[in-house]
Scaffold this motif. Sequence first.
Motif, PDB file in Angstrom:
ATOM      1  N   ILE A  70       6.260  -1.140  10.533  1.00  0.00           N
ATOM      2  CA  ILE A  70       7.660  -0.895  10.889  1.00  0.00           C
ATOM      3  C   ILE A  70       8.133   0.178   9.913  1.00  0.00           C
ATOM      4  N   PRO A  71       8.358   1.403  10.376  1.00  0.00           N
ATOM      5  CA  PRO A  71       8.751   2.452   9.425  1.00  0.00           C
ATOM      6  C   PRO A  71      10.053   2.069   8.711  1.00  0.00           C
ATOM      7  N   GLY A  72      10.049   2.224   7.412  1.00  0.00           N
ATOM      8  CA  GLY A  72      11.244   1.921   6.634  1.00  0.00           C
ATOM      9  C   GLY A  72      11.534   0.437   6.513  1.00  0.00           C
ATOM     10  N   GLY A  73      10.644  -0.405   6.988  1.00  0.00           N
ATOM     11  CA  GLY A  73      10.875  -1.854   6.980  1.00  0.00           C
ATOM     12  C   GLY A  73      11.022  -2.419   5.585  1.00  0.00           C
ATOM     13  N   LEU A  74      10.189  -1.926   4.673  1.00  0.00           N
ATOM     14  CA  LEU A  74      10.246  -2.422   3.299  1.00  0.00           C
ATOM     15  C   LEU A  74      11.576  -2.023   2.657  1.00  0.00           C
ATOM     16  N   SER A  75      11.964  -0.777   2.878  1.00  0.00           N
ATOM     17  CA  SER A  75      13.251  -0.314   2.346  1.00  0.00           C
ATOM     18  C   SER A  75      14.387  -1.159   2.893  1.00  0.00           C
ATOM     19  N   PHE A  76      14.290  -1.483   4.177  1.00  0.00           N
ATOM     20  CA  PHE A  76      15.354  -2.276   4.782  1.00  0.00           C
ATOM     21  C   PHE A  76      15.406  -3.672   4.180  1.00  0.00           C
ATOM     22  N   LEU A  77      14.227  -4.263   3.992  1.00  0.00           N
ATOM     23  CA  LEU A  77      14.166  -5.613   3.440  1.00  0.00           C
ATOM     24  C   LEU A  77      14.763  -5.650   2.040  1.00  0.00           C
ATOM     25  N   VAL A  78      14.422  -4.625   1.257  1.00  0.00           N
ATOM     26  CA  VAL A  78      14.812  -4.618  -0.146  1.00  0.00           C
ATOM     27  C   VAL A  78      16.226  -4.102  -0.346  1.00  0.00           C
ATOM     28  N   HIS A  79      16.546  -2.979   0.313  1.00  0.00           N
ATOM     29  CA  HIS A  79      17.843  -2.350   0.073  1.00  0.00           C
ATOM     30  C   HIS A  79      18.756  -2.375   1.290  1.00  0.00           C
ATOM     31  N   HIS A  80      18.312  -3.012   2.364  1.00  0.00           N
ATOM     32  CA  HIS A  80      19.078  -3.061   3.610  1.00  0.00           C
ATOM     33  C   HIS A  80      19.415  -1.665   4.120  1.00  0.00           C
ATOM     34  N   VAL A 118      17.000   1.633   5.830  1.00  0.00           N
ATOM     35  CA  VAL A 118      15.642   2.096   6.135  1.00  0.00           C
ATOM     36  C   VAL A 118      15.275   3.381   5.404  1.00  0.00           C
ATOM     37  N   ASN A 119      16.247   4.105   4.885  1.00  0.00           N
ATOM     38  CA  ASN A 119      15.938   5.371   4.226  1.00  0.00           C
ATOM     39  C   ASN A 119      15.911   5.275   2.707  1.00  0.00           C
ATOM     40  N   ALA A 120      16.211   4.111   2.166  1.00  0.00           N
ATOM     41  CA  ALA A 120      16.260   3.973   0.708  1.00  0.00           C
ATOM     42  C   ALA A 120      14.862   4.187   0.132  1.00  0.00           C
ATOM     43  N   PRO A 121      14.735   5.026  -0.888  1.00  0.00           N
ATOM     44  CA  PRO A 121      13.412   5.285  -1.465  1.00  0.00           C
ATOM     45  C   PRO A 121      12.921   4.099  -2.292  1.00  0.00           C
ATOM     46  N   ILE A 122      11.591   3.889  -2.206  1.00  0.00           N
ATOM     47  CA  ILE A 122      10.944   2.828  -2.983  1.00  0.00           C
ATOM     48  C   ILE A 122       9.918   3.508  -3.876  1.00  0.00           C
ATOM     49  N   PRO A 123       9.914   3.223  -5.176  1.00  0.00           N
ATOM     50  CA  PRO A 123       8.914   3.864  -6.041  1.00  0.00           C
ATOM     51  C   PRO A 123       7.503   3.392  -5.661  1.00  0.00           C
ATOM     52  N   GLY A 124       6.598   4.364  -5.454  1.00  0.00           N
ATOM     53  CA  GLY A 124       5.230   4.024  -5.075  1.00  0.00           C
ATOM     54  C   GLY A 124       4.312   3.969  -6.277  1.00  0.00           C
ATOM     55  N   LEU A 125       3.022   3.744  -5.995  1.00  0.00           N
ATOM     56  CA  LEU A 125       2.049   3.606  -7.080  1.00  0.00           C
ATOM     57  C   LEU A 125       1.953   4.876  -7.916  1.00  0.00           C
ATOM     58  N   ASN A 126       2.179   6.040  -7.278  1.00  0.00           N
ATOM     59  CA  ASN A 126       2.043   7.299  -8.020  1.00  0.00           C
ATOM     60  C   ASN A 126       3.156   7.515  -9.037  1.00  0.00           C
ATOM     61  N   SER A 127       4.191   6.709  -8.963  1.00  0.00           N
ATOM     62  CA  SER A 127       5.247   6.845  -9.962  1.00  0.00           C
ATOM     63  C   SER A 127       4.919   6.027 -11.204  1.00  0.00           C
ATOM     64  N   ILE A 128       3.756   5.341 -11.173  1.00  0.00           N
ATOM     65  CA  ILE A 128       3.361   4.493 -12.302  1.00  0.00           C
ATOM     66  C   ILE A 128       2.134   5.103 -12.957  1.00  0.00           C
ATOM     67  N   LYS A 129       2.107   5.099 -14.272  1.00  0.00           N
ATOM     68  CA  LYS A 129       0.945   5.652 -14.991  1.00  0.00           C
ATOM     69  C   LYS A 129      -0.344   5.013 -14.481  1.00  0.00           C
ATOM     70  N   PRO A 130      -1.393   5.826 -14.291  1.00  0.00           N
ATOM     71  CA  PRO A 130      -2.630   5.290 -13.707  1.00  0.00           C
ATOM     72  C   PRO A 130      -3.152   4.055 -14.435  1.00  0.00           C
ATOM     73  N   GLU A 131      -3.051   4.026 -15.774  1.00  0.00           N
ATOM     74  CA  GLU A 131      -3.626   2.888 -16.509  1.00  0.00           C
ATOM     75  C   GLU A 131      -2.793   1.618 -16.345  1.00  0.00           C
ATOM     76  N   GLY A 173       0.814  -1.212   0.000  1.00  0.00           N
ATOM     77  CA  GLY A 173       0.000   0.000   0.000  1.00  0.00           C
ATOM     78  C   GLY A 173       0.849   1.264   0.000  1.00  0.00           C
ATOM     79  N   HIS A 174       1.896   1.275  -0.816  1.00  0.00           N
ATOM     80  CA  HIS A 174       2.867   2.368  -0.849  1.00  0.00           C
ATOM     81  C   HIS A 174       2.542   3.283  -2.027  1.00  0.00           C
ATOM     82  N   PHE A 175       2.109   4.542  -1.717  1.00  0.00           N
ATOM     83  CA  PHE A 175       1.629   5.433  -2.773  1.00  0.00           C
ATOM     84  C   PHE A 175       2.645   6.484  -3.212  1.00  0.00           C
ATOM     85  N   GLU A 176       3.402   7.036  -2.259  1.00  0.00           N
ATOM     86  CA  GLU A 176       4.282   8.163  -2.599  1.00  0.00           C
ATOM     87  C   GLU A 176       5.192   7.799  -3.764  1.00  0.00           C
ATOM     88  N   LYS A 177       5.415   8.825  -4.602  1.00  0.00           N
ATOM     89  CA  LYS A 177       6.220   8.603  -5.806  1.00  0.00           C
ATOM     90  C   LYS A 177       7.560   7.969  -5.453  1.00  0.00           C
TER      91      LYS A 177
END
Lengths: 344, 460
Positions: free
Chosen positions: B288-298, B300-313, B260-264
């Motif tokens: 867990i704040p930053g948990g996904l970033s930690f899991l993916v990039h080890h 917690v502050n690494a940015p993850i592209p959210g749904l808004n970075s993807i064209k709506p269609e 459920g990650h929306f931010e670009k």
Amino acid sequence: MDTVLGIDLPTWWFLLIGALISGYGILDGFDLGAGALHLFFRKEQSRRIALNAIGPVWDGNEVWLVIGAGSLFAAFPLVYGTILSVFYLPFMLFLVAIIFRGISIEFRSKEKMKWWHQLWDVSYCVSSTVISLLLGLILGNLIQGIPLNANHEFVGRLRDFFNPYAILIAVTVLSLFMMHGAMYLLMKTEDRLYAKLTIIANNTSKFFILCFMATSMATLIYVPHMTAIFKAYPELFALGIAAVLIVLNIRRSIEKRQYRRGFISSSVTTALLLILFAMGLYPNLVLSNIDPKGSISIYEAASSDGSLRTMLLFAAIGMPLVATYTVFMFWTFRGKVKLEEHSY
Amino acid sequence: MDNVELLSRIQFAFTIAFHYIYPPLSIGLGVCLVVMEGLYLKTKDKIYEELTRFWVRIFALIFGIGVATGIVMEFEFGTNWAAYSRYVGDIFGSALAAEGIFAFALESAFLGILLFGWNRVSPRVHFMATVLVALGSIFSALWIVVANSWQQTPSGYRIEGKGMQARAIVTDFWAMVFNPSSIERYSHVLIGALLAGSFLVLSVSAWYILKKKYIVHAEAAFRIALWVAAISSLAQLFTGSKSAEVVTKYQPAKLAAMEGHFEKSAPGDMYLMGWVNAKEQKTTGLKIPGGLSFLVHHDVNAPIPGLNSIKPENRPTAINFVFQTYHLMITIGMTLIALTLFALFMLYRGKLFQTRWLMGVFVFSVLLPQVGNQVGWYTAEVGRQPWVVYGLLRTSDALSQAVKAEHVLASLIMFTFIYVMLFGLFLYLLNKKIQHGPDVASDDETSSRMNPSMLPILNE
């Protein structure tokens, strides 16, 4: 175009899928036929023997359908999509019948109540009959051709599939399978059931020959494009003669009570009829009966050469394996059926 | 979405969800059967033979329904998704045909010997048939998951033709088979299957132990299945995290929906549970704040592209659904680890089979891997939308042109009716077989014909 041993790849796959469908017709043909005959056996004991005659092998037989359909999907995806979506409802009914047939065999022996056995016996017999008829109905329409416009889009209606010629083919397929099934069961049974089956084999073979003659006449008269190849290559007419002789040989074997020979003859008949169909079709896979441009040829429908080549290698490795399993399975369960604790 | 598309999607989802109950069970059960019959050959202990025969009967029931419903799937590609079939026939068709030739033929042929061959072949040949059936089902899953994985992360292909005539052509067969997600997804699915099968054995055995029936058989089967289940549930943690890494890399839209990650572009949180309000683009819950970033990039502050970075269609629409199914899968996975490890600990203490409440938990535990497999599958498939082949072919373009909505509706009603009936019958017959129990040769069931401590590999 890429060739292997001088034959182009789409033709290889045309031949291979033809072989797979023939294999399916021969193998599942006898257990579908045995199923269609099921209600003719009145005694519980007879029904159990008949069921156990196909018990260990029917699942393996159905594999040929799965491989055949998978190969058609892989080698000629355009045709796979077209045939299956055009015959949407017949195929849905076919799937339902396949489900019911499988579970009837599996569920029947699980309860002792008489009505339970009766229920699954009827379901087994009806679904086997429906599968045979639907295969024939679809085949009958493919022989005549279906209304596809120049873009290969279907422009017909569902009820057009129920035409007299297609219905005749459906009945012919059912009669062939019933005769074929009777001969298989004769090899697996003894005593009273055997005696009953000799009568059934006699009657179903007469019925099949009647259908065979009617089908041949109807095809010559109403579906001239299927016989056009004989005009171009008269020597191929020998195959037609061979078919007639083999069919007559079925009768002869039955009269002489040589049922193994009869079973082989009906197997060859199944293959020969499909070969005749394939010859009338080639190089097309689906004929359009309204616009020759609508017909789908193997070259138009074929997957890429690379894919066909890889799969040909798979088939070269895999098909001998499948044949080996099939032989091993039939050899393990050779001889007359004896009911035991693991039987259905 | 027009009616044909909606109905075809419902039909496909429904038929595959129903089908997906059975193959995982038969794969997992097949492996348990190999262990049971192998132990019989090794120890010549009657108990294992009786166990094998009992579970073979249940295996047959499950396998039969699995095959019948599997054939439906194969045909539906052509009947309902003709445009899809044409587009991917070169690739998906090859994998499906390979499955038939190399796997399904093996299972089906040797199934006959497994079921009916007891008195016709030697015990060794029978054991070989059991092994081949189990192997066949494992290969079967391999090809199917490979085909599906190609849809998720296409590779080894090029596109030929334009517009409606376009289709994917294999350029590198092995790159297609070992596409970026094949191995991760296959191991995840296979272990899910081992969990499904082993938990069925655990559940039935626990029930016998509670009812004080077939105690010796039940305890032996429980030990076998507990080891399979414990190893599998731990391994699932690993394959699951590997799968998540692949999703991150190749299907960012799916990953964003899963959490459920929306931010670009912002660090991603990891939710333990929550709710997504897609309209307001808000996700609330325990995180867990930053948990996904930690899991993916080890980090917690690494940015993850959210749904808004993807064209709506190109975004999946059922975001909350994907979020919930994904989190339910993880919750179940963690529960299974805790449950099996605790049971192993109790086995070590010698108290496992006396702990009645735990046996009661195991009776119901059979549902957990089943639900886990289902929701895992929904996450993967719904998260892939609106694409049927990720980034290449939209689901709405994959339909059969010749099919009418009323025909799909008719077949959908038919399948619903039949599958509901089939499921009822399945449960009824399964229950009946369980009530009947194994056929025990002699009546000294409770005497110690078998001393469990004689079995080094099964004992702690």
